[in-house]
Write a protein that holds these residues in place. Sequence first.
Motif, PDB file in Angstrom:
ATOM      1  N   ALA A 250       0.687  -1.255  -0.054  1.00  0.00           N
ATOM      2  CA  ALA A 250       0.046   0.022   0.097  1.00  0.00           C
ATOM      3  C   ALA A 250       0.891   1.293   0.083  1.00  0.00           C
ATOM      4  O   ALA A 250       0.699   2.270  -0.767  1.00  0.00           O
ATOM      5  CB  ALA A 250      -0.964   0.123   1.126  1.00  0.00           C
ATOM      6  N   MET A 251       1.995   1.005   0.681  1.00  0.00           N
ATOM      7  CA  MET A 251       2.995   2.370   0.756  1.00  0.00           C
ATOM      8  C   MET A 251       3.452   2.849  -0.557  1.00  0.00           C
ATOM      9  O   MET A 251       3.539   3.681  -1.133  1.00  0.00           O
ATOM     10  CB  MET A 251       3.968   2.263   1.780  1.00  0.00           C
ATOM     11  CG  MET A 251       3.423   2.078   3.485  1.00  0.00           C
ATOM     12  SD  MET A 251       4.641   2.098   4.621  1.00  0.00           S
ATOM     13  CE  MET A 251       5.667   3.456   4.546  1.00  0.00           C
ATOM     14  N   ILE A 258       6.136   8.400  -1.334  1.00  0.00           N
ATOM     15  CA  ILE A 258       6.936   7.508  -0.666  1.00  0.00           C
ATOM     16  C   ILE A 258       7.833   6.598  -1.559  1.00  0.00           C
ATOM     17  O   ILE A 258       7.547   6.016  -2.624  1.00  0.00           O
ATOM     18  CB  ILE A 258       5.966   6.496   0.207  1.00  0.00           C
ATOM     19  CG1 ILE A 258       4.885   7.280   0.822  1.00  0.00           C
ATOM     20  CG2 ILE A 258       6.612   5.476   1.148  1.00  0.00           C
ATOM     21  CD1 ILE A 258       3.703   6.336   1.539  1.00  0.00           C
ATOM     22  N   ASP A 259       8.989   6.600  -0.838  1.00  0.00           N
ATOM     23  CA  ASP A 259      10.210   5.569  -1.256  1.00  0.00           C
ATOM     24  C   ASP A 259      10.318   4.611  -0.327  1.00  0.00           C
ATOM     25  O   ASP A 259      10.897   4.786   0.912  1.00  0.00           O
ATOM     26  CB  ASP A 259      11.504   6.260  -1.743  1.00  0.00           C
ATOM     27  CG  ASP A 259      12.287   5.633  -2.740  1.00  0.00           C
ATOM     28  OD1 ASP A 259      12.006   4.509  -2.978  1.00  0.00           O
ATOM     29  OD2 ASP A 259      13.229   6.001  -2.938  1.00  0.00           O
ATOM     30  N   VAL A 260      10.081   3.467  -0.574  1.00  0.00           N
ATOM     31  CA  VAL A 260       9.881   2.272   0.447  1.00  0.00           C
ATOM     32  C   VAL A 260      11.367   1.586   0.186  1.00  0.00           C
ATOM     33  O   VAL A 260      11.764   0.954  -0.864  1.00  0.00           O
ATOM     34  CB  VAL A 260       8.919   1.218   0.178  1.00  0.00           C
ATOM     35  CG1 VAL A 260       8.836   0.027   1.279  1.00  0.00           C
ATOM     36  CG2 VAL A 260       7.500   2.046   0.521  1.00  0.00           C
ATOM     37  N   TYR A 264      12.703   0.517   6.001  1.00  0.00           N
ATOM     38  CA  TYR A 264      12.643   1.963   6.342  1.00  0.00           C
ATOM     39  C   TYR A 264      11.965   2.521   5.024  1.00  0.00           C
ATOM     40  O   TYR A 264      11.923   1.999   4.011  1.00  0.00           O
ATOM     41  CB  TYR A 264      13.595   2.440   7.021  1.00  0.00           C
ATOM     42  CG  TYR A 264      14.786   2.989   5.665  1.00  0.00           C
ATOM     43  CD1 TYR A 264      14.827   3.891   5.039  1.00  0.00           C
ATOM     44  CD2 TYR A 264      15.833   1.643   5.650  1.00  0.00           C
ATOM     45  CE1 TYR A 264      15.815   3.957   3.901  1.00  0.00           C
ATOM     46  CE2 TYR A 264      16.755   1.849   4.664  1.00  0.00           C
ATOM     47  CZ  TYR A 264      16.758   3.116   3.700  1.00  0.00           C
ATOM     48  OH  TYR A 264      18.053   3.259   2.972  1.00  0.00           O
ATOM     49  N   PHE A 265      11.416   3.726   5.118  1.00  0.00           N
ATOM     50  CA  PHE A 265      10.707   4.472   4.147  1.00  0.00           C
ATOM     51  C   PHE A 265      11.292   5.934   4.077  1.00  0.00           C
ATOM     52  O   PHE A 265      11.761   6.305   5.121  1.00  0.00           O
ATOM     53  CB  PHE A 265       9.426   4.432   4.045  1.00  0.00           C
ATOM     54  CG  PHE A 265       8.700   5.152   4.935  1.00  0.00           C
ATOM     55  CD1 PHE A 265       8.026   6.417   4.842  1.00  0.00           C
ATOM     56  CD2 PHE A 265       8.408   4.575   6.338  1.00  0.00           C
ATOM     57  CE1 PHE A 265       7.535   7.353   5.687  1.00  0.00           C
ATOM     58  CE2 PHE A 265       8.076   5.425   7.259  1.00  0.00           C
ATOM     59  CZ  PHE A 265       7.190   6.692   6.981  1.00  0.00           C
ATOM     60  N   THR A 266      11.355   6.539   2.831  1.00  0.00           N
ATOM     61  CA  THR A 266      11.465   7.997   2.880  1.00  0.00           C
ATOM     62  C   THR A 266      10.464   9.002   2.225  1.00  0.00           C
ATOM     63  O   THR A 266      10.068   8.202   1.229  1.00  0.00           O
ATOM     64  CB  THR A 266      12.897   8.477   2.361  1.00  0.00           C
ATOM     65  OG1 THR A 266      12.891   7.866   0.771  1.00  0.00           O
ATOM     66  CG2 THR A 266      14.162   7.729   3.142  1.00  0.00           C
ATOM     67  N   LEU A 267      10.336  10.318   2.524  1.00  0.00           N
ATOM     68  CA  LEU A 267       9.491  10.928   2.001  1.00  0.00           C
ATOM     69  C   LEU A 267      10.403  11.893   1.309  1.00  0.00           C
ATOM     70  O   LEU A 267      11.498  11.581   1.079  1.00  0.00           O
ATOM     71  CB  LEU A 267       8.448  11.810   3.108  1.00  0.00           C
ATOM     72  CG  LEU A 267       7.552  10.880   3.661  1.00  0.00           C
ATOM     73  CD1 LEU A 267       7.010  11.445   4.821  1.00  0.00           C
ATOM     74  CD2 LEU A 267       6.694  10.049   3.000  1.00  0.00           C
TER      75      LEU A 267
END
Length: 307
Positions: A250-251, A258-260, A264-267
Amino acid sequence: MPVELPDRRMLLVHAHPDDESIGTGATMARYAAEGAHVTLVTCTQGEQGEIVLPELAHLAPEHDDALGPHRAGELADAMAQLKVADHRFLGGPGRYRDSGMVWGADGRRAVAPDQLDARAFWSADLREAADHLVAVIREVRPQVLVTYDEHGGYGHPDHIQAHRVATYARDLAAVRSYRTDLGPAWDVPKVYWTATPREVLQEALTALRERGGAGFDNLASADDFGYVVDLADVDAVIDGSDHLDAKMAAMRAHATQIDVHWPYFTLSDNVGQPIWAQEYFRLAHGRRGPADPGTAVETDLFAGVGP
């Protein structure tokens, strides 16, 4: 109440597409898989979001101003991953526009920009916006409502406004004589605010920093995020481990934002944040249900409530 609605019903109120997957995606997927009726109300289409994909930069408000409908499509894809079939935009798609944000003087909390669009959610009439949600509450009759705390987490004006609208609508929906044209009154038994425990975040950041990844070197502590709460203030922890893949899918559906990079992930700020398999909540209204003997917190948001 429509006969097709199951015994357990949950309503989540989020500000923008992607907020739901980041903060409550595992919870939504878990309850949907368990047969609960999960309703998501998103207050804006996220028109002011900062785009992480260079090839889609033309969608930004300063260019084509077409990000909102694109993000609505991303949200539909995310809901398909979480198996959540009931999603609405507050007042209909495009009724309220993403207000945007700037960082405050402390660099840790967001504030409203000086210039706002006429349709900005931050400027919305509170009762008008709440009435849109009253109609949804009376239709789906949730036992559990989930939204942000009074600070909107990190302070985004739309998150704060979502909190205000959800809180006001819950109260109005319970009044028998209020806006009878919106349906029979319904008193939501339990309201939860999403939460990020300081201690849990710090542990995750330490592990991520040791592992290495984008955006971790410039983080001193969990307090740098500006939205943490004490673990002692957490009332419920939902284990979504069995639905972590759905949450991450979903992310990833919110590709403009969003970069998954598991775990972790980053915006757009390229600051790494952990992806939670467990999601944390504070009980803002209603009585706590039976707690886990080992942790003294609820492990089910429906604990203590009936159909």
